[in-house]
Motif scaffolding. Structure first.
Motif, mmCIF file in Angstrom:
data_model
loop_
_atom_site.group_PDB
_atom_site.id
_atom_site.type_symbol
_atom_site.label_atom_id
_atom_site.label_comp_id
_atom_site.label_asym_id
_atom_site.label_seq_id
_atom_site.Cartn_x
_atom_site.Cartn_y
_atom_site.Cartn_z
ATOM 1 N N LEU A 1 12.289 -37.778 14.931
ATOM 2 C CA LEU A 1 11.321 -38.341 15.868
ATOM 3 C C LEU A 1 9.993 -38.645 15.170
ATOM 4 N N LEU A 2 9.549 -37.780 14.258
ATOM 5 C CA LEU A 2 8.333 -38.042 13.495
ATOM 6 C C LEU A 2 8.494 -39.262 12.602
ATOM 7 N N ASP B 1 4.394 -27.417 24.624
ATOM 8 C CA ASP B 1 3.976 -26.660 25.793
ATOM 9 C C ASP B 1 5.205 -26.273 26.614
ATOM 10 N N GLU B 2 4.942 -25.603 27.721
ATOM 11 C CA GLU B 2 6.021 -25.151 28.604
ATOM 12 C C GLU B 2 5.933 -25.934 29.907
ATOM 13 N N GLU B 3 7.082 -26.379 30.387
ATOM 14 C CA GLU B 3 7.113 -27.187 31.601
ATOM 15 C C GLU B 3 8.339 -26.814 32.425
ATOM 16 N N SER B 4 8.096 -26.308 33.638
ATOM 17 C CA SER B 4 9.190 -25.916 34.545
ATOM 18 C C SER B 4 10.158 -24.947 33.881
ATOM 19 N N GLY B 5 9.609 -24.014 33.109
ATOM 20 C CA GLY B 5 10.428 -22.994 32.476
ATOM 21 C C GLY B 5 11.113 -23.449 31.211
ATOM 22 N N ALA B 6 10.905 -24.715 30.791
ATOM 23 C CA ALA B 6 11.536 -25.231 29.581
ATOM 24 C C ALA B 6 10.483 -25.486 28.519
ATOM 25 N N CYS B 7 10.896 -25.408 27.255
ATOM 26 C CA CYS B 7 10.001 -25.699 26.138
ATOM 27 C C CYS B 7 10.049 -27.198 25.848
ATOM 28 N N MET B 8 8.883 -27.852 25.805
ATOM 29 C CA MET B 8 8.802 -29.292 25.558
ATOM 30 C C MET B 8 8.062 -29.534 24.247
ATOM 31 N N ILE B 9 8.710 -30.284 23.350
ATOM 32 C CA ILE B 9 8.079 -30.720 22.103
ATOM 33 C C ILE B 9 8.004 -32.242 22.166
ATOM 34 N N ARG B 10 6.781 -32.768 22.242
ATOM 35 C CA ARG B 10 6.592 -34.212 22.383
ATOM 36 C C ARG B 10 5.972 -34.788 21.106
ATOM 37 N N VAL B 11 6.484 -35.952 20.700
ATOM 38 C CA VAL B 11 5.938 -36.705 19.575
ATOM 39 C C VAL B 11 5.413 -38.017 20.157
ATOM 40 N N VAL C 1 17.054 -35.016 24.488
ATOM 41 C CA VAL C 1 16.058 -35.912 23.906
ATOM 42 C C VAL C 1 15.818 -37.068 24.867
ATOM 43 N N THR C 2 14.557 -37.332 25.196
ATOM 44 C CA THR C 2 14.212 -38.436 26.095
ATOM 45 C C THR C 2 13.105 -39.275 25.471
ATOM 46 N N LEU C 3 13.047 -40.553 25.903
ATOM 47 C CA LEU C 3 12.021 -41.474 25.420
ATOM 48 C C LEU C 3 11.293 -42.095 26.599
ATOM 49 N N GLU C 4 9.968 -42.195 26.471
ATOM 50 C CA GLU C 4 9.142 -42.955 27.396
ATOM 51 C C GLU C 4 8.310 -43.915 26.553
ATOM 52 N N SER C 5 8.324 -45.204 26.902
ATOM 53 C CA SER C 5 7.645 -46.173 26.058
ATOM 54 C C SER C 5 7.131 -47.353 26.867
ATOM 55 N N LYS D 1 1.786 -50.297 23.546
ATOM 56 C CA LYS D 1 0.954 -49.111 23.795
ATOM 57 C C LYS D 1 1.498 -47.848 23.114
ATOM 58 N N GLY D 2 2.767 -47.809 22.821
ATOM 59 C CA GLY D 2 3.305 -46.656 22.115
ATOM 60 C C GLY D 2 4.507 -46.017 22.795
ATOM 61 N N THR D 3 4.963 -44.931 22.175
ATOM 62 C CA THR D 3 6.194 -44.259 22.612
ATOM 63 C C THR D 3 5.986 -42.750 22.599
ATOM 64 N N THR D 4 6.560 -42.095 23.597
ATOM 65 C CA THR D 4 6.579 -40.628 23.638
ATOM 66 C C THR D 4 8.026 -40.157 23.591
ATOM 67 N N ALA D 5 8.368 -39.452 22.523
ATOM 68 C CA ALA D 5 9.704 -38.872 22.373
ATOM 69 C C ALA D 5 9.604 -37.381 22.642
ATOM 70 N N ALA D 6 10.503 -36.853 23.498
ATOM 71 C CA ALA D 6 10.411 -35.444 23.909
ATOM 72 C C ALA D 6 11.720 -34.713 23.630
ATOM 73 N N ILE D 7 11.569 -33.483 23.144
ATOM 74 C CA ILE D 7 12.709 -32.564 22.980
ATOM 75 C C ILE D 7 12.557 -31.487 24.044
ATOM 76 N N LYS D 8 13.548 -31.362 24.913
ATOM 77 C CA LYS D 8 13.509 -30.364 25.979
ATOM 78 C C LYS D 8 14.523 -29.276 25.680
ATOM 79 N N LEU D 9 14.002 -28.077 25.422
ATOM 80 C CA LEU D 9 14.851 -26.902 25.198
ATOM 81 C C LEU D 9 14.907 -26.125 26.501
ATOM 82 N N PRO D 10 16.083 -25.983 27.127
ATOM 83 C CA PRO D 10 16.180 -25.427 28.486
ATOM 84 C C PRO D 10 15.741 -23.982 28.567
#
Length: 458
Positions: free
Chosen positions: A353-354, A370-380, A434-438, A442-451
Motif C-alpha cells: 500500500l505504501l 487507530d481503533e474503530e468499532s473494536g477493529a484495528c485500522m491502518i490507513r495509508v 483491504v479496502t480503497l476509497e478514492s 484528490k488522492g486515495t485512502t487504502a485501509a487494512i482492517k484487522l478484526p
C-alpha cells in the motif's frame, strides 16, 4: 480379483458359514433336548413301575402290575440276575420285534436310545429289590418314531430355510458390493475422464448420506478443487507472465539495439537507454516475484502467528520505507493495542500500500493507526492521481491498471497490476480486509482492517 468380487465372496462365505453353524447348533440342541425329555418320561414311567413291583410277592402279581405300566407302542419287562429264564414280559399288541430283543441285566440306572429294524426306541432300566429279595432290573422300551419324524421334518425345514437365506445372502452380498463400490467406481470413472479430457470433473454426491463413502467422495471433490485451482494458477501464471513480460522485454531489446547502433556515436542516448533498461528490469523483477507469490498455493504459506504491538510495528515499517525511497511520510499512531498476526505478511501488505501511494502521488503520505468499532485500522493516505469510481471495483483484479498508471513516463516506475491483487490474497490469509476509497485528482485512502477477534489491549 476385483474388490467388488472380494466383498461379495467374503461377505457371502462368512454369512453362509454363520447361518449353517447357527442352524446346525439349533437343530442339535433341540434334538438333544427333545430326546432327553422323551427318555426322562420313559424313565419316570419305569420308576413308577419299579416302585409298584417292589410290593409284588409273586411273579404273577408282578406281571399283573406291569400291565398297568405297559407303553402303548413299546414293552416293559423284568430281567432277573443269574436265572435261566429271567424274562417276565408284558408286550403291547403292536410291539413287534421288541419281543425278540435280547434281555440284558443292568445293575445301575440307565437310559438310552436304541435302534431296531430301522426304528428308534427309548430305553430305561431301573434296578429294584423284589418282594422275594431278588435284585431285578425293570426295563421299559418305547418307540420314539414320532419324535424322529418330527426331527426329520425339522431338518428339512431348516435345510430349506438355509437355502433360502443363502440365496438371499448371495443376492444381498452382490447388492452390498455394488453399493460399496459405487462411489469408488464413480471416482475411478471420473479420474479416467479427467485424464482423458483434461477437464476437472467432480463427483455427484448424495448429501442425505453421511457415511465414510460420502466423506471419501467429498474429500475427492476437495482434491479435484485444489488441483483445478493449482492448474488455473499455473495456467494463469504462464499466460500473464508471457503477456506482461513481453512489453518490458521488447523495450529492453529496443534500447539495447539502439545502444548497439548509435550508443558510441550518440552519448546523449546512452543515459536514456541505460535508465530505460534498468527501469524495465526492475519492473520485470517485481512482477516476477509477485507472480511467483500469487502462483503459490495458500497452504504453502508458512505463517508465524504472534502478538504484535501495532504502533511500534507500523512506525518501524514506515521508517524503513521512508529511508529506502526518501519520501516524506507522516505517522499518526494510537498506542495501547496489539493484534495476533504474522509480522512478515503484515509488513509486506503495508509495503504494497505504501508503494502504491509512492508511485501515484508526489506529496506527503500519511499513515494513520487507530481503533474503530473494536477493529484495528491502518490507513495509508495520499494526495495523488486517485482512481475513478468505475475503476475502483476492478483494481484488485490481476494485471488491471488504470489509465493514468499506464501513461506514466518511462523514466519512472510504473505498476505491474499485481500489487493490490497480492495485497488482497495476503489480507484474506491473515483474516483481515483491504479496502480503497478514492477520488480522481484528490488522492486515495487504502485501509487494512484487522478484526476484533485478533485484537487485544494492554
Amino acid at each position: 480379483m476385483k474388490l467388488q468380487t472380494k466383498i461379495h465372496l467374503y461377505s457371502s462365505v462368512l454369512f453362509i458359514a454363520l447361518i449353517v453353524a447357527a442352524n446346525v447348533s439349533i437343530y442339535l440342541l433341540f434334538s438333544r433336548m427333545s430326546v432327553d425329555r422323551e427318555l426322562q418320561q420313559i424313565t419316570a414311567q419305569t420308576e413308577r413301575a419299579a416302585r409298584a413291583i417292589e410290593k409284588a410277592a409273586t411273579e404273577a402279581e408282578m406281571a399283573e402290575l406291569l400291565r398297568a405300566y405297559v407303553p402303548l407302542d413299546g414293552m416293559i419287562r423284568v430281567v432277573k440276575e443269574n436265572k435261566a429264564d429271567n424274562r417276565l414280559l408284558v408286550v403291547s399288541p403292536d410291539a413287534g420285534a421288541l419281543a425278540e430283543l435280547t434281555p440284558e441285566y443292568n445293575r445301575q440306572k440307565k437310559q438310552d436310545v436304541v435302534r431296531l429294524e430301522g426304528k428308534s426306541y427309548g430305553f430305561a432300566s431301573i434296578p429294584v429289590i423284589a418282594a422275594d429279595g431278588d435284585v431285578v432290573s425293570v426295563q421299559a422300551t418305547q418307540s420314539i418314531e414320532e419324535l424322529t419324524r418330527l426331527l426329520r421334518l425339522l431338518r428339512y425345514v431348516m435345510a430349506a430355510a438355509t437355502l433360502v437365506v443363502v440365496a438371499a445372502v448371495l443376492v444381498s452380498g452382490g447388492v452390498l458390493g455394488r453399493l460399496i463400490m459405487r462411489p469408488i467406481t464413480a471416482m475411478t470413472r471420473t479420474m479416467r475422464e479427467v485424464a482423458r479430457s483434461g477437464r476437472f470433473v467432480r463427483l455427484k454426491q448424495d448429501m442425505r448420506s453421511k457415511d465414510e463413502l460420502t466423506e471419501m467422495g467429498e474429500t475427492f471433490n476437495e482434491m479435484i478443487g485444489l488441483l483445478e485451482n493449482s492448474f488455473a494458477k499455473q495456467e494463469q501464471f504462464v499466460s500473464n507472465a508471457s503477456h506482461e513480460l513481453k512489453t518490458p522485454l521488447t523495450i529492453i531489446e529496443s534500447y539495447a539495439s539502439l545502444l548497439k547502433r548509435k550508443g558510441l556515436s550518440r552519448p546523449d542516448l546512452f543515459g536514456e537507454s541505460v535508465e530505460a533498461i534498468r527501469s524495465e528490469a526492475v519492473r520485470m523483477r517485481t512482477m516476477t516475484e509477485q507472480l511467483l507469490w500469487l502462483a503459490k498455493p495458500k497452504r504453502e504459506w508458512r505463517l508465524d502467528w504472534s502478538e504484535v504491538n501495532v504502533a511500534p510495528f507500523v512506525e518501524q515499517s514506515v521508517n524503513a520505507f521512508r529511508t529506502a525511497y526518501k519520501r516524506d511520510i507522516e505517522l499518526e499512531a494510537k498506542e495501547g493495542f496489539a493484534v495476533r498476526t504474522d509480522k512478515g505478511l503484515l509488513k509486506q501488505l503495508l509495503f504494497i500500500l505504501l508503494d502504491n501511494a509512492r508511485k501515484y502521488s508526489e506529496g506527503v503520505i500519511v499513515v494513520r493507526v487507530d481503533e474503530e468499532s473494536g477493529a484495528c485500522m491502518i490507513r495509508v493516505i495520499d494526495e495523488g492521481i486517485g482512481i475513478a469510481p468505475e475503476e475502483l471495483s476492478r483494481v484488485f483484479e490481476r494485471f488491471y491498471r488504470i489509465d493514468q498508471a499506464r501513461t506514466k513516463g518511462q523514466e519512472e516506475e510504473g505498476g505491474t497490476g499485481l500489487g493490490l491483487s497480492l495485497a488482497k490474497e495476503i489480507a484474506e490469509t491473515l483474516g483481515a480486509e483491504v479496502t480503497l476509497e478514492s477520488e480522481p485528482g484528490k488522492g486515495t485512502t487504502a485501509a487494512i482492517k484487522l478484526p476484533a477477534r485478533l485484537l487485544s489491549k494492554f
